[in-house]
Design an enzyme around this catalytic site. Structure first.
Site, PDB file in Angstrom:
ATOM      1  N   ASP A  60       0.862  -1.174   0.000  1.00  0.00           N
ATOM      2  CA  ASP A  60       0.000   0.000   0.000  1.00  0.00           C
ATOM      3  C   ASP A  60       0.903   1.230   0.000  1.00  0.00           C
ATOM      4  OD1 ASP A  60      -1.676   2.141   0.513  1.00  0.00           O
ATOM      5  OD2 ASP A  60      -2.494   1.334   2.381  1.00  0.00           O
ATOM      6  N   TYR A 152      -7.774  15.145  -9.343  1.00  0.00           N
ATOM      7  CA  TYR A 152      -6.726  14.300  -9.916  1.00  0.00           C
ATOM      8  C   TYR A 152      -5.558  15.154 -10.395  1.00  0.00           C
ATOM      9  CZ  TYR A 152      -4.432  11.206 -13.323  1.00  0.00           C
ATOM     10  OH  TYR A 152      -3.510  10.477 -14.039  1.00  0.00           O
TER      11      TYR A 152
END
Length: 251
Positions: A60, A152
């Site tokens: 992760d 984004y």
């Protein structure tokens, strides 16, 4: 072949799409490569396909402890890491008025924080072993803007800025840091947002009249990881079929 002989690489988001293309190219060019991803089945299958010079770890990128474990793993298994392809990322669209804070934060944690933690995690090893190359995946949305893409794009502009600062800070330690800015690449991450229709529409706006593929991007990562790019530091390189050659590409 052999352009990365003696190199040890970490590729995040390496289980599929653009990351898998990078991992394949790295192994083909001689780098022992650790494939890091949350996609366990796909990542292990790719490592099995690539053979003993590849290894998969579940990772992760937004977790500092996971980064520590990944760097320790690769340093023990293959030797000191010399290339980091900070490729992991997610794409989410959303209008400013309706984009939920939880999704904005998720974009930040994976795209921006994940990139920072990766640079932080490999710096000590690279510094102690004479240097290395860090390649951060930004986007054409890190060079300009596009409606519906504010959150984004913010992460991709941040990666561009972090790359510049890191290049100045880490350059004296022999560590080069550059950013890569892909345009529309045909991967699972982009296909989920419209499939074939999205690919066709994207191609219509690109001067080369086609979208890119992982095989188009991977050679740039090989070059930036190799000693051939020894004097390239702090650069931002678009690989987009020419879309950023017009001011209107964000449209």
């Amino acid at each position: 072949m052999g352009r990365l002989d003696g190199k040890v690489a970490i590729v995040t988001g390496g289980a599929q799409g653009q990351g898998a293309g990078i991992a394949r190219a790295y192994v083909a060019e001689g780098a022992r490569t650790l494939i890091a991803d949350i996609a366990k089945d796909e990542g292990q299958a790719l490592a099995d396909e690539l053979g003993p010079d590849a290894h998969f770890v579940h990772h992760d990128v937004s977790d500092a402890a996971s980064w520590t474990a990944v760097v320790e793993d690769v340093n023990t298994r293959f030797g000191p890491v010399s290339i980091l392809a900070n490729n992991a990322g997610i794409l989410r669209f959303g209008d400013i008025e309706r984009h939920g804070a939880d999704e904005v934060e998720l974009l930040w944690r994976i795209n921006q924080l994940g990139c920072f933690l990766g640079m932080q995690a490999v710096t000590r090893t690279m510094r102690k072993n004479g240097g290395g190359s860090i390649i951060n995946a930004s986007s054409v949305e890190g060079l300009a803007g596009m409606a519906g893409c504010t959150a984004y794009a913010a992460t991709k502009w941040a990666i561009r800025g972090m790359t510049k600062c890191a290049a100045m800070e880490l350059g004296p330690k022999g560590i080069r840091v550059n950013s890569v800015h892909p345009g529309m690449i045909d991967t699972p991450m982009t296909r989920v947002h419209g499939g074939d229709a999205a690919m066709e529409f994207g191609a219509s706006r690109i001067p080369l009249r086609r979208v890119g593929h992982p095989e188009d991007v991977a050679p740039l990562y090989v070059f930036l990881g190799s000693d051939e790019s020894a004097y390239i530091n702090g650069a931002e390189i678009a690989i987009d079929g020419g879309v950023t050659s017009t001011h209107a590409f964000g449209g």
